[in-house]
Design a protein around this motif. Structure first.
Motif, PDB file in Angstrom:
ATOM      1  N   GLU A   4       0.889  -1.120  -0.065  1.00  0.00           N
ATOM      2  CA  GLU A   4      -0.008   0.127  -0.038  1.00  0.00           C
ATOM      3  C   GLU A   4       0.928   1.366   0.005  1.00  0.00           C
ATOM      4  O   GLU A   4       1.832   1.355   0.759  1.00  0.00           O
ATOM      5  CB  GLU A   4      -0.902  -0.087   1.024  1.00  0.00           C
ATOM      6  CG  GLU A   4      -1.950   1.258   1.179  1.00  0.00           C
ATOM      7  CD  GLU A   4      -2.549   1.075   2.418  1.00  0.00           C
ATOM      8  OE1 GLU A   4      -3.714   1.866   2.227  1.00  0.00           O
ATOM      9  OE2 GLU A   4      -2.660  -0.080   3.372  1.00  0.00           O
ATOM     10  N   ILE A   5       0.465   2.248  -0.913  1.00  0.00           N
ATOM     11  CA  ILE A   5       1.099   3.466  -1.016  1.00  0.00           C
ATOM     12  C   ILE A   5       0.253   4.500  -0.375  1.00  0.00           C
ATOM     13  O   ILE A   5      -0.894   4.486  -0.586  1.00  0.00           O
ATOM     14  CB  ILE A   5       1.585   3.885  -2.392  1.00  0.00           C
ATOM     15  CG1 ILE A   5       2.252   2.907  -3.258  1.00  0.00           C
ATOM     16  CG2 ILE A   5       2.210   5.348  -2.433  1.00  0.00           C
ATOM     17  CD1 ILE A   5       3.795   2.609  -2.452  1.00  0.00           C
ATOM     18  N   LEU A   6       0.857   5.420   0.449  1.00  0.00           N
ATOM     19  CA  LEU A   6       0.164   6.184   1.339  1.00  0.00           C
ATOM     20  C   LEU A   6       0.804   7.763   1.028  1.00  0.00           C
ATOM     21  O   LEU A   6       1.660   7.890   0.541  1.00  0.00           O
ATOM     22  CB  LEU A   6       0.207   5.969   2.871  1.00  0.00           C
ATOM     23  CG  LEU A   6       0.075   4.882   3.437  1.00  0.00           C
ATOM     24  CD1 LEU A   6       0.470   4.613   4.915  1.00  0.00           C
ATOM     25  CD2 LEU A   6      -1.405   4.643   3.234  1.00  0.00           C
ATOM     26  N   THR A   7      -0.348   8.736   1.040  1.00  0.00           N
ATOM     27  CA  THR A   7       0.176  10.002   0.744  1.00  0.00           C
ATOM     28  C   THR A   7       0.273  10.658   2.173  1.00  0.00           C
ATOM     29  O   THR A   7       0.427  10.222   3.103  1.00  0.00           O
ATOM     30  CB  THR A   7      -1.219  10.959   0.461  1.00  0.00           C
ATOM     31  OG1 THR A   7      -2.219  10.816   1.304  1.00  0.00           O
ATOM     32  CG2 THR A   7      -1.999  10.269  -1.052  1.00  0.00           C
ATOM     33  N   ILE A   8       0.914  11.807   2.028  1.00  0.00           N
ATOM     34  CA  ILE A   8       1.227  12.724   3.286  1.00  0.00           C
ATOM     35  C   ILE A   8       0.133  12.727   4.326  1.00  0.00           C
ATOM     36  O   ILE A   8       0.210  12.485   5.556  1.00  0.00           O
ATOM     37  CB  ILE A   8       2.128  13.897   3.099  1.00  0.00           C
ATOM     38  CG1 ILE A   8       2.857  14.450   4.185  1.00  0.00           C
ATOM     39  CG2 ILE A   8       1.108  15.138   2.568  1.00  0.00           C
ATOM     40  CD1 ILE A   8       4.302  14.293   4.458  1.00  0.00           C
ATOM     41  N   SER A  45       4.711  -0.465   4.440  1.00  0.00           N
ATOM     42  CA  SER A  45       5.579  -1.489   4.972  1.00  0.00           C
ATOM     43  C   SER A  45       6.933  -0.450   5.388  1.00  0.00           C
ATOM     44  O   SER A  45       7.545  -1.108   6.534  1.00  0.00           O
ATOM     45  CB  SER A  45       6.008  -2.635   4.159  1.00  0.00           C
ATOM     46  OG  SER A  45       6.753  -2.002   2.880  1.00  0.00           O
ATOM     47  N   ASP A  46       7.520   0.064   4.542  1.00  0.00           N
ATOM     48  CA  ASP A  46       8.387   1.074   5.165  1.00  0.00           C
ATOM     49  C   ASP A  46       8.268   1.887   6.765  1.00  0.00           C
ATOM     50  O   ASP A  46       9.134   2.152   7.174  1.00  0.00           O
ATOM     51  CB  ASP A  46       9.094   2.123   4.191  1.00  0.00           C
ATOM     52  CG  ASP A  46       9.561   1.789   2.898  1.00  0.00           C
ATOM     53  OD1 ASP A  46      10.034   0.078   2.870  1.00  0.00           O
ATOM     54  OD2 ASP A  46       9.739   2.200   1.756  1.00  0.00           O
ATOM     55  N   LEU A  47       7.093   2.369   6.613  1.00  0.00           N
ATOM     56  CA  LEU A  47       6.787   2.937   7.648  1.00  0.00           C
ATOM     57  C   LEU A  47       6.403   2.053   8.889  1.00  0.00           C
ATOM     58  O   LEU A  47       6.990   2.619   9.867  1.00  0.00           O
ATOM     59  CB  LEU A  47       5.100   3.537   7.590  1.00  0.00           C
ATOM     60  CG  LEU A  47       5.330   4.933   6.874  1.00  0.00           C
ATOM     61  CD1 LEU A  47       3.877   5.219   6.521  1.00  0.00           C
ATOM     62  CD2 LEU A  47       6.084   5.983   7.170  1.00  0.00           C
ATOM     63  N   GLU A  48       6.123   0.991   8.915  1.00  0.00           N
ATOM     64  CA  GLU A  48       6.165  -0.045   9.898  1.00  0.00           C
ATOM     65  C   GLU A  48       7.374  -0.338  10.267  1.00  0.00           C
ATOM     66  O   GLU A  48       7.626  -0.743  11.386  1.00  0.00           O
ATOM     67  CB  GLU A  48       4.984  -1.291   9.541  1.00  0.00           C
ATOM     68  CG  GLU A  48       3.720  -0.784   9.320  1.00  0.00           C
ATOM     69  CD  GLU A  48       2.817  -2.155   8.757  1.00  0.00           C
ATOM     70  OE1 GLU A  48       3.563  -3.215   8.132  1.00  0.00           O
ATOM     71  OE2 GLU A  48       1.679  -1.973   8.512  1.00  0.00           O
TER      72      GLU A  48
END
Length: 56
Positions: A4-8, A45-48
């Motif tokens: 999943e890709i998230l916005t700011i 996944s990078d944020l987690e």
């Protein structure tokens, strides 16, 4: 495998931050993000992974 890709805005909500704080942290290289056409995007996944690293 999809990621999943998230916005700011979504990242700010996910981390319970003000959007300006999320933008500042990203601009300073403290949050893992990348730019697409001038807009910040984030892989969940990078944020987690980043969250787990911050806990140590």
């Amino acid at each position: 495998m999809t990621d999943e890709i998230l916005t700011i805005q979504e990242v700010a909500k996910y981390l319970k931050l003000n959007e300006k704080t999320a933008y500042r942290l990203t601009s300073e290289g403290k949050l893992p993000g990348f730019k697409v056409g001038g807009s910040w995007r984030f892989k969940r996944s990078d944020l987690e992974k980043w969250i787990e690293e911050q806990k140590q």
